[in-house]
Each structure stands twice: as structure tokens, then as C-alpha cells.
Design a protein around this motif. Sequence first.
Motif, short mmCIF file in Angstrom:
data_model
loop_
_atom_site.label_atom_id
_atom_site.label_comp_id
_atom_site.label_asym_id
_atom_site.label_seq_id
_atom_site.Cartn_x
_atom_site.Cartn_y
_atom_site.Cartn_z
N GLN A 62 32.28 -22.90 19.60
CA GLN A 62 32.31 -21.45 19.43
C GLN A 62 32.57 -21.07 17.97
O GLN A 62 31.95 -20.14 17.45
N ILE A 63 33.44 -21.80 17.29
CA ILE A 63 33.70 -21.52 15.88
C ILE A 63 32.44 -21.78 15.06
O ILE A 63 32.12 -21.01 14.15
N ALA A 64 31.69 -22.82 15.41
CA ALA A 64 30.44 -23.09 14.70
C ALA A 64 29.47 -21.92 14.86
O ALA A 64 28.82 -21.51 13.89
N VAL A 65 29.38 -21.37 16.05
CA VAL A 65 28.52 -20.21 16.27
C VAL A 65 28.99 -19.04 15.41
O VAL A 65 28.18 -18.37 14.76
N ASP A 66 30.29 -18.81 15.38
CA ASP A 66 30.84 -17.72 14.57
C ASP A 66 30.51 -17.90 13.09
O ASP A 66 30.15 -16.94 12.39
N VAL A 67 30.62 -19.12 12.60
CA VAL A 67 30.34 -19.40 11.18
C VAL A 67 28.85 -19.25 10.89
O VAL A 67 28.46 -18.69 9.86
N ILE A 68 28.00 -19.73 11.80
CA ILE A 68 26.55 -19.56 11.62
C ILE A 68 26.20 -18.08 11.56
O ILE A 68 25.43 -17.65 10.69
N ARG A 69 26.77 -17.29 12.45
CA ARG A 69 26.48 -15.85 12.44
C ARG A 69 26.98 -15.21 11.13
O ARG A 69 26.31 -14.34 10.58
N ALA A 70 28.14 -15.64 10.65
CA ALA A 70 28.65 -15.09 9.38
C ALA A 70 27.73 -15.46 8.23
O ALA A 70 27.47 -14.63 7.35
N ALA A 71 27.21 -16.68 8.23
CA ALA A 71 26.27 -17.11 7.18
C ALA A 71 24.99 -16.28 7.24
O ALA A 71 24.43 -15.90 6.21
N GLN A 72 24.54 -15.99 8.45
CA GLN A 72 23.35 -15.16 8.60
C GLN A 72 23.59 -13.75 8.07
O GLN A 72 22.76 -13.20 7.36
N MET A 73 24.75 -13.21 8.39
CA MET A 73 25.06 -11.86 7.92
C MET A 73 25.22 -11.82 6.40
O MET A 73 24.89 -10.81 5.77
N ALA A 74 25.69 -12.91 5.81
CA ALA A 74 25.85 -12.98 4.36
C ALA A 74 24.54 -13.27 3.64
O ALA A 74 24.47 -13.23 2.42
N GLY A 75 23.50 -13.58 4.42
CA GLY A 75 22.20 -13.84 3.83
C GLY A 75 22.06 -15.22 3.21
O GLY A 75 21.17 -15.44 2.40
N VAL A 76 22.92 -16.16 3.60
CA VAL A 76 22.85 -17.50 3.02
C VAL A 76 22.28 -18.53 4.00
O VAL A 76 22.15 -19.69 3.66
N SER A 77 21.97 -18.11 5.20
CA SER A 77 21.34 -19.01 6.17
C SER A 77 19.83 -18.77 6.11
O SER A 77 19.37 -17.64 6.20
N HIS A 78 19.09 -19.85 5.97
CA HIS A 78 17.64 -19.71 5.85
C HIS A 78 16.91 -20.31 7.04
O HIS A 78 15.71 -20.54 6.98
N ASN A 79 17.63 -20.55 8.13
CA ASN A 79 17.05 -21.13 9.33
C ASN A 79 16.65 -20.00 10.28
O ASN A 79 17.47 -19.47 11.03
N ALA A 80 15.39 -19.63 10.25
CA ALA A 80 14.91 -18.51 11.06
C ALA A 80 14.99 -18.82 12.55
O ALA A 80 15.18 -17.91 13.37
#
Length: 75
Positions: A36-54
Motif C-alpha cells: 500500500q505504501i508503494a502505491v501511495d508513493v507511485i501516486r505521489a510521483a505521478q502527481m509530482a510529474g516525475v513518473s513516466h510510466n503511462a
Amino acid sequence: MVEAASLGLAHSLTKDEEDGDLVYPRIERIREISAQIAVDVIRAAQMAGVSHNATLKHKSDEDLKEWVVSKMWSA
């Protein structure tokens, strides 16, 4: 992302764990909580615009958690 991880951990305590004055959840729940923490961190990265995995961006939280669990090491 660090904030998302720390909040995820803080919110992972059950009522029983809180009543027992535990700071961290019981070790028996570590895989569930880690996913669950991994999901939370992935979502935070997406919101910050640093995740590039569509692909991950379009997954529901439930599907994302299943994906995270599928990538976890197991003995």
C-alpha cells in the motif's frame, strides 16, 4: 514521495495497534503495508510529474496494488 511514504506508514496502524501504543504496525503485516505504501508513493510521483510510466498511471489503485504485489520478492 517521502511524505506519502511516512503518511502511509502512520495511517497503517490498526485500532488494536494504536490502543497498544505501537509506533509501527506488527511485522506480520509488513507485506500488505509495504504494497500500500508503494502505491501511495507511485501516486505521489505521478502527481509530482516525475513518473513516466503511462501504463501505471492508468491503473486503478486496486490494479496498481496487485501489480506491486506481483513484483515483490517472495521466498
